[in-house]
Structure formats: C-alpha cells, structure tokens
Scaffold this motif. Structure first.
Motif, mmCIF file in Angstrom:
data_model
loop_
_atom_site.group_PDB
_atom_site.id
_atom_site.type_symbol
_atom_site.label_atom_id
_atom_site.label_comp_id
_atom_site.label_asym_id
_atom_site.label_seq_id
_atom_site.Cartn_x
_atom_site.Cartn_y
_atom_site.Cartn_z
ATOM 1 N N TYR A 90 0.763 -1.441 -0.149
ATOM 2 C CA TYR A 90 0.086 -0.038 0.041
ATOM 3 C C TYR A 90 0.711 1.289 0.016
ATOM 4 O O TYR A 90 0.321 2.387 -0.333
ATOM 5 C CB TYR A 90 -1.077 -0.167 1.268
ATOM 6 N N LEU A 91 1.930 1.262 0.509
ATOM 7 C CA LEU A 91 2.960 2.232 0.599
ATOM 8 C C LEU A 91 3.342 2.616 -0.874
ATOM 9 O O LEU A 91 3.680 3.667 -1.240
ATOM 10 C CB LEU A 91 4.279 2.177 1.507
ATOM 11 N N TYR A 92 3.635 1.694 -1.668
ATOM 12 C CA TYR A 92 4.113 2.000 -3.194
ATOM 13 C C TYR A 92 3.190 3.237 -3.975
ATOM 14 O O TYR A 92 3.592 4.145 -4.363
ATOM 15 C CB TYR A 92 4.343 0.704 -3.788
ATOM 16 N N PRO A 93 2.023 2.754 -3.991
ATOM 17 C CA PRO A 93 1.129 3.893 -4.516
ATOM 18 C C PRO A 93 1.280 5.296 -4.064
ATOM 19 O O PRO A 93 1.484 6.249 -4.719
ATOM 20 C CB PRO A 93 -0.125 3.447 -4.964
ATOM 21 N N TRP A 94 1.259 5.274 -2.875
ATOM 22 C CA TRP A 94 1.123 6.445 -2.044
ATOM 23 C C TRP A 94 2.290 7.451 -2.556
ATOM 24 O O TRP A 94 2.540 8.381 -2.444
ATOM 25 C CB TRP A 94 0.991 6.099 -0.634
ATOM 26 N N ALA A 95 3.573 6.519 -2.141
ATOM 27 C CA ALA A 95 5.005 6.994 -2.324
ATOM 28 C C ALA A 95 4.924 7.815 -3.540
ATOM 29 O O ALA A 95 5.563 8.944 -3.542
ATOM 30 C CB ALA A 95 6.136 5.961 -2.102
ATOM 31 N N VAL A 96 4.426 7.299 -4.829
ATOM 32 C CA VAL A 96 4.604 7.865 -6.150
ATOM 33 C C VAL A 96 3.660 8.947 -6.216
ATOM 34 O O VAL A 96 4.045 9.997 -7.150
ATOM 35 C CB VAL A 96 4.618 6.843 -7.241
ATOM 36 N N VAL A 97 2.707 9.192 -5.580
ATOM 37 C CA VAL A 97 1.677 10.251 -5.862
ATOM 38 C C VAL A 97 1.806 11.285 -4.834
ATOM 39 O O VAL A 97 1.314 12.399 -4.842
ATOM 40 C CB VAL A 97 0.312 9.818 -6.066
ATOM 41 N N PHE A 98 2.693 10.936 -3.724
ATOM 42 C CA PHE A 98 2.591 11.653 -2.519
ATOM 43 C C PHE A 98 2.987 13.133 -2.728
ATOM 44 O O PHE A 98 2.195 14.180 -2.163
ATOM 45 C CB PHE A 98 3.580 11.363 -1.577
ATOM 46 N N PRO A 103 -0.818 18.116 1.764
ATOM 47 C CA PRO A 103 -0.814 17.523 2.996
ATOM 48 C C PRO A 103 -1.965 16.402 3.479
ATOM 49 O O PRO A 103 -1.639 15.450 4.308
ATOM 50 C CB PRO A 103 -1.520 18.713 3.833
ATOM 51 N N VAL A 104 -2.644 16.407 2.643
ATOM 52 C CA VAL A 104 -3.950 15.422 2.661
ATOM 53 C C VAL A 104 -3.475 14.081 2.693
ATOM 54 O O VAL A 104 -3.853 13.147 3.516
ATOM 55 C CB VAL A 104 -5.006 15.407 1.866
ATOM 56 N N ALA A 105 -2.566 13.790 1.600
ATOM 57 C CA ALA A 105 -1.889 12.417 1.490
ATOM 58 C C ALA A 105 -1.007 12.318 2.734
ATOM 59 O O ALA A 105 -0.975 10.865 3.050
ATOM 60 C CB ALA A 105 -1.258 12.220 0.173
ATOM 61 N N PHE A 106 -0.388 12.930 3.229
ATOM 62 C CA PHE A 106 0.472 12.876 4.509
ATOM 63 C C PHE A 106 -0.471 12.368 5.725
ATOM 64 O O PHE A 106 -0.234 11.271 6.488
ATOM 65 C CB PHE A 106 1.102 13.989 4.830
ATOM 66 N N VAL A 107 -1.655 12.965 5.959
ATOM 67 C CA VAL A 107 -2.328 12.591 7.148
ATOM 68 C C VAL A 107 -3.111 11.150 6.907
ATOM 69 O O VAL A 107 -3.094 10.598 7.613
ATOM 70 C CB VAL A 107 -3.566 13.879 7.250
ATOM 71 N N GLU A 108 -3.505 10.762 5.610
ATOM 72 C CA GLU A 108 -4.069 9.314 5.370
ATOM 73 C C GLU A 108 -2.975 8.527 5.611
ATOM 74 O O GLU A 108 -3.346 7.530 6.197
ATOM 75 C CB GLU A 108 -4.519 9.522 3.939
ATOM 76 N N MET A 109 -1.800 8.779 5.142
ATOM 77 C CA MET A 109 -0.887 7.669 5.491
ATOM 78 C C MET A 109 -0.496 7.613 6.852
ATOM 79 O O MET A 109 -0.176 6.547 7.235
ATOM 80 C CB MET A 109 0.610 7.928 4.623
ATOM 81 N N LEU A 110 -0.420 8.595 7.405
ATOM 82 C CA LEU A 110 0.072 8.598 8.870
ATOM 83 C C LEU A 110 -1.034 7.959 9.608
ATOM 84 O O LEU A 110 -0.865 7.118 10.516
ATOM 85 C CB LEU A 110 -0.287 10.213 9.399
ATOM 86 N N ALA A 111 -2.432 7.955 9.243
ATOM 87 C CA ALA A 111 -3.355 7.167 10.019
ATOM 88 C C ALA A 111 -3.093 5.710 9.722
ATOM 89 O O ALA A 111 -3.221 4.797 10.389
ATOM 90 C CB ALA A 111 -4.781 7.416 9.577
ATOM 91 N N PHE A 112 -2.905 5.483 8.367
ATOM 92 C CA PHE A 112 -2.556 4.170 8.020
ATOM 93 C C PHE A 112 -1.560 3.382 8.601
ATOM 94 O O PHE A 112 -1.561 2.336 9.180
ATOM 95 C CB PHE A 112 -2.360 4.039 6.439
ATOM 96 N N LEU A 113 -0.224 4.221 8.862
ATOM 97 C CA LEU A 113 0.993 3.640 9.424
ATOM 98 C C LEU A 113 0.711 3.260 10.906
ATOM 99 O O LEU A 113 1.220 2.559 11.505
ATOM 100 C CB LEU A 113 2.102 4.375 8.763
ATOM 101 N N SER A 114 -0.001 4.437 11.589
ATOM 102 C CA SER A 114 0.119 4.359 12.952
ATOM 103 C C SER A 114 -0.781 2.950 13.311
ATOM 104 O O SER A 114 -0.735 2.502 14.360
ATOM 105 C CB SER A 114 -0.898 5.577 13.638
ATOM 106 N N ILE A 115 -1.886 2.876 12.611
ATOM 107 C CA ILE A 115 -2.677 1.587 12.838
ATOM 108 C C ILE A 115 -1.790 0.485 12.831
ATOM 109 O O ILE A 115 -1.721 -0.415 13.500
ATOM 110 C CB ILE A 115 -3.655 1.471 11.967
ATOM 111 N N LEU A 116 -0.896 0.395 11.734
ATOM 112 C CA LEU A 116 0.003 -0.812 11.679
ATOM 113 C C LEU A 116 1.080 -0.814 12.916
ATOM 114 O O LEU A 116 1.544 -1.814 13.271
ATOM 115 C CB LEU A 116 0.596 -0.816 10.081
#
Lengths: 132, 392, 163
Positions: A90-98, A103-116
């Motif tokens: 899941y991190l791969y597509p995020w990384a290329v469009v980040f 900032p929205v993308a950062f917050v979304e990924m922060l939520a995703f990674l915190s849960i993991l």
C-alpha cells in the motif's frame, strides 16, 4: 541497450514489450545457467559410490529422519512478514503520488501507518518477535 | 514481424548481461574480494596465477567445471538441480532495470520498466524460494535448518529493503530507476545529501538514514557478513548449500555476487545519483586532486609497510586521476561514473565484510524488526512531513 | 492472433501446475508447483497491462505466501515426504459435483453480456492507483489497515494460543 520508450513497436504497447524482455531474460538466462551444468555433465568424472552419497553430518553417519522439530517462531516470523509486506504494497502507490497531492495524503498515510505500528508494538510486547 | 527483431534483441541483451554478471561480478568480484580480504588481513591474497593473481578466478572456474556432481542419497533430484538455477536467474533478472549510463540521448538500460524498483524488490524475494528448496531437497537436516533460518533472515530484511526503496521512490515521485536518477539530476544533488528544494541540504540526515537502512538490509539479503550466520563458512560448512558440489556451488556464488552487485547498483542509482557526474567548479576539482595527493603522501610516509594502504592508495590514485581530468574539462562518459560509484560501494561492502564479526541469528532478527523497520517507517513519515511543510 | 497464443501458453502454465498441486502425492512438490501457477497469473495480469498488480503478485504470492506455506510444511511431518492419499470413496460424488459446477460456470460465462471497458489501463498504474486511494477510495484504504491489524493480532493470538 536502448530505451524504447520513444519508439513503441508497432505491434506492442510499451508495457507488453518491457515484460516480453523480462520473459526472454528468464528463459534465456535459465538456459545460460544450465549451460555450465551441461558442460560438467560432459567433462566431469562420474564414479558413484555409496560413501559419496551419504548426507553430510560432519563426518558421522546420519542419524534419524531429515526433518526439523517444529517451532512456532518460524511460522510467526513468516506470518508477521506477510502482513507487513501487504502494508508495504500500500505504501508504493502512495509514495509515487505523494508529492503531487499535498498535506491530505500525508495525514491519510499517517493514519494508515499508525494503525499498523500499533500492530508492530503488539507483536513486540507479546513476544512474537523473539527468536529464542 | 517486428517481434522477431525484438526477440533477437532481447536474446542478445540477455547474453550480454549474463556475461557481464559472470565476468565482472563473479570473476572480478571474487578476485577483488580475495585481494581486499588479504590486504585487510595483512597478507597478499592470490598472486600466483597470472599477473598479480588476476587469473585466479578463471583457474577456479576451470577447476569447478570438471568437479564431479554428487547428489545425496534420496534427495529430490529435480528440486536439487533447480535450486541453484533459480538463485542465479533471480540475480540475473535483477539487472533488467539497472541503467548503466547514457549514450547521447538514449539511456543504457535493458528495459525501463514502469514499476522498476518494485520489480527489483520482487526479484529479490524469489531468491528466498531457491534457498528453501536447496535446503529441503538436500535430504540433510542441517541443510534444511540452515535453509529455513536463512529464509527467516531474508524475509525479515525484505521490509527495511523495501522501506529504503520507498524513501527514494517517494522523494523522486516515480518507481522507474531512470526516473529516480533523472530526479536527482534535476534537483542537482544526490538523494544521499539533498532533498528537493526548498529543503535542500537540510534533508541530509533523512537521506543518510535511508541509505544506511537500505545498505544494511541489502547486506543481509545477500547473506554477507555480518549477516551470514546461515551460511557461515567456518562454522556451519555453508549451511543450506552444504551438499552442493562443483558447478552447482559456483552457480550459488554467481547468484550471490550478482545480487550483491545488483543491490549496490540500485543503491548507486537511488542515493548516489546513478550515472550523473558531480557538479563541482573546476577549481574545486583541483582542490580535490591536491587534497588526495596530500593524503596519499601522508599515508606513504607514515604507514609504508602496512598492506592495507594498497587499496587506499589505489582509490586515492583513481580519485586524483578523475579530479584532474574533470578540472581540465574532460568529461568522463556517464557509464564510467556509474561503474566508479558502483565499485566504490562494492569496496565499502567488502570492507565491512572483513571488519565486523558475525551477528547471532536472534541479534540479526532483532536488528531488522525492532530497529530497522521502525526507523525506516519513521524516516519515511518524517521525510514526508518535511517535504509537505516545505511545500512539496 | 499472437495475443491468443500467449494467452493459451499462460493459461497452460497456470493450470497444469495447479493440477499438480491438487493431485501430487508429495506435499512439498505440491506447494512448490504453486509457484509456476502464480507466475502464470502474473503473465495474465501483464497481458491486461496491469503492471503494478503483476509486481505485487510476484512480491506477495511468490515471495511471501509460498514461503509461509513451505515453512509450515517443512517443519511438520510433511517435510519427510509423507505420501498423501489422493483418492477415497467419495470420488464419484466429487466428480459429479465438479462436472455440474463446470457446466454451470460455462453456461454463465457464455450467456452473460460482458461490458467492454473503454480504453486501456493507464500507463503508469502506480500513479493512477495512488491517486484513487488518496482521493476516491480513502475510506476503503483506511479500513484495509484495520483489516491488516486485526489479522495480525488474530494470527499472533492463534499461533501462540498455548501460552
């Protein structure tokens, strides 16, 4: 060694051409790797003897069956690896469009990674990451 | 029938890359390893076969070609034979996405696959299967245990490897290897030391952390010291490939060295700017050359009898030569820059191998799961934060 | 025409090892036959120009799930090459069920009118998927992380249940 990105072959789009090369690489590479083995098959002596074929155990005769005692730690490591590998996917597509998204993308990924990360901490505390 | 032309081109490129792997990575790589190991250990390394021992690996290959292939009793023959081929082919497939430089306006790469670095990561994960198969099909409980332990190590370190790759992909904004190098050319600095403007040089800690994560994980992925417990030569008699004789053993080594060079090549591309030449003013190049001469003179005067000065002096000589050429204005072709950076990184990896002791398996796994994985994730988030605050 | 040929080859590469997986007496061979099957599916993804999915398929299925399966097999009795019994009394019943199911599937496949999507997948799959995740499908994206967390906790609890 030419990049074909500008010159797309008339019959194949770039994607298919790329992976066609990969497939040819795999097949021809296998043949080239087998080639030295074939040379050995021709050149090397072949004198079978029972002593040569005994499995190696530091000089003593092999004892017991050739399997290892089950220990759950191998399984746990592989399992935790599968879960985190999917997370990395899941991190791969995020990384290329980040960088295009703000900032929205950062917050979304922060939520995703915190849960993991909670999952990682849980595994750590429960001793699932211990080898001994 | 244009696909026939493509087919021939593809076959030709495979032969070229395989030969490159066999000659440069396996033969020259093994020779370098043994020479550098010798110098670090205050001995000379191979010196009898050919001038300065250069033909040593050729002699070894000829020897291995006529060694008998012994198959252990009750081993699964198909899988026993397939395992080394799988490992060698996985290492070969890694090289499809490595760009060697530019020739005019064309990039010297086999294919610039759109998902370049993801593909590289996938090929690295195929090696694990080859190792498990090798361990199991030997019908030897120690080989099996060694194979499973090595597999545990490899899968544990795939995550920090992917996180290092993700860092570079995020900063560059693309998964293509050519794209990552071009992003570094565009921003005018290597990802190791600079992030895109306006962050600039302040991003150095993130780059260095990502590079260290990637290199440590890459060393573990190819089973090199300090992470080679599963195949420790002096202790476990080569672990999972203990039953492999002759050329099959050589294929495993080809796979391992090919993969090591492949990882070093990817690190060069992601963190050291690939084929781009450093931008320094001519007077700075002269300063670098002079500084190198001074360092070399100091070393020669103080430590003349130590063998370790040999590789250091060779590197100093190279640096001086390159700096002088650059200061005069002669630009070296990009492929030379790529190979220079690649071999410097490989020298560094070999240096690490002969310096550090081996880590125990639980220390190794702790390092991956409890240190590198959280660090890699936090580095990724921190860099993302910095880039967002800096306004992309 | 060439595409059909490639598709047939890939289908064979996917299906023949799959048959080996199901019928082999040697459980390790069965598990390892999954690998060419997965690679066949990878090829099919590439035919559809879904490059990113193909990369993920190799990374996850071949690199992680097969390894997991092999760990379990090799560390238990199956590692010695225990011969599996492949037939029992229920073969006729099973064969009838399989034939009927195949018939139903073929009827459905041939009678459905499949809508043809316009155009082809975007050339930069990862970019398109990333954009979709971050804008249209955010909720699903976040829910996936919860699913992963739950599966991780569940697996650890199950595997260490004896503690």
């Amino acid at each position: 060694m030419l990049a074909e990105s500008a010159i797309i072959s008339a019959s194949m789009p770039k994607v298919l051409l790329d992976w066609f090369y990969v497939a040819v690489f795999a097949v021809v590479g296998t043949l080239m790797a087998v080639l030295p083995l074939a040379v050995v098959w021709v050149l090397a002596p072949r004198q079978e003897s029972p002593q040569k074929n005994i499995t190696y155990e530091s000089g003593v005769l092999p004892f017991g069956q050739a399997w290892a005692q089950f220990n759950v730690r191998y399984y746990l490591f592989a399992l935790i690896f599968v879960v985190f590998d999917v997370e990395v996917i899941y991190l791969y597509p995020w990384a290329v469009v980040f960088r295009q998204l703000g900032p929205v993308a950062f917050v979304e990924m922060l939520a995703f990674l915190s849960i993991l990360l909670i999952g990682l901490v849980y595994a750590w505390r429960k001793g699932a990451l211990e080898w001994v | 029938m244009s696909w026939v032309l493509e087919l021939l081109k593809a076959i030709g490129l495979t032969v070229v890359i395989f030969t490159f792997l066999a000659v440069v990575t396996a033969m020259i790589g093994v020779y370098l390893e043994r020479k550098i190991a010798g110098w670090i250990q205050a001995r000379l390394g191979p010196k009898h076969v050919g001038p300065q021992g250069l033909l040593q690996t050729v002699a070894d290959t000829v020897k291995l070609l006529q060694k008998e292939h012994i198959t252990p009793r009750r081993a699964d023959v198909l899988m026993f034979n397939a395992a080394p081929v799988v490992v060698a082919v996985a290492a070969l497939l890694d090289w499809v996405v490595i760009p060697f430089g530019t020739l005019g306006s064309r990039v010297l790469i086999v294919r610039d696959i759109n998902i370049g670095v993801l593909y590289f990561s996938a090929m690295a994960s195929i090696t694990v299967l080859g190792i498990i198969t090798a361990g199991w099909s030997s019908n030897n409980k120690y080989a099996l245990l060694g194979g499973l332990r090595s597999a545990s190590q490899l899968i544990s370190y795939e995550l920090p490897l992917a996180l290092g790759i993700l860092w570079a992909a995020m900063v560059a904004g693309t998964l293509s290897t050519v794209g990552i190098v071009e992003a570094q050319i565009q921003q005018g600095g290597w990802f190791l030391f600079t992030l895109p403007p306006p962050v600039g040089r302040l991003g150095a800690p993130f780059g260095i952390l990502a590079a260290v994560t990637f290199l440590v994980a890459a060393t573990a992925e190819v089973n090199r010291v300090p992470f080679d417990l599963p195949e420790a030569e002096s202790e476990l008699v080569a672990g999972y490939f203990v039953e492999y004789t002759g050329m099959r053993f050589a294929l495993f080594q080809l796979g391992e060295y090919g993969e090591m060079f492949g990882m070093a090549a990817l690190a060069t591309i992601m963190f050291l700017g690939g084929w781009a030449e450093p931008h320094l003013a001519p007077y700075l190049w002269v300063a670098v050359a002079l500084g190198t001469f001074v360092v070399a003179a100091v070393i020669l005067l103080t430590a003349r009898h130590s063998l370790i000065i040999r590789p250091i002096l060779i590197l100093a000589l190279l640096t001086a030569a390159v700096s002088l050429l650059m200061s005069v204005g002669i630009h070296l072709p990009s492929i030379v820059w790529f190979l220079l950076k690649l071999f410097t990184l490989v020298f560094f990896l070999m240096w690490v191998r002969w310096t550090y002791p081996r880590l125990r398996l639980d220390q190794l796994l702790n390092l991956s799961w409890k240190v590198l994985l959280p660090l890699g994730l936090l580095n990724l988030l921190a860099t993302a934060l910095v880039l967002t605050l800096g306004g992309r | 025409m060439g595409e059909l040929g490639v598709f047939i080859i890939l289908a064979l590469v996917t299906l023949i090892p799959a048959v080996v997986v199901v019928t082999s007496h040697n459980i390790v061979r069965a598990a390892l036959s999954l690998v060419p099957s997965f690679l066949g599916v990878t090829g099919l993804y590439i035919l559809l120009q879904a490059e990113f999915l193909a990369g993920i398929q190799v990374l996850i299925y071949v690199g992680a799930i097969t390894v997991l399966l092999l760990f379990v097999i090799m560390l238990t009795e199956g590692g010695t090459g225990v011969r599996l019994r492949q037939v029992n009394e229920q073969v006729p019943l099973g064969a009838m069920a399989a034939v009927w199911l195949a018939f139903v599937i073929i009827v459905i496949l041939t009678r459905t009118v499949w809508p043809i999507g316009a155009g082809s997948p975007p050339p930069y799959n990862a970019v398109a998927i990333g954009n979709a995740f971050m804008t249209d499908y955010v909720l699903i994206f976040e829910a996936t992380s919860l699913v992963l967390l739950v599966s991780l906790i569940g697996a650890i609890v199950t595997a260490r249940g004896e503690e």
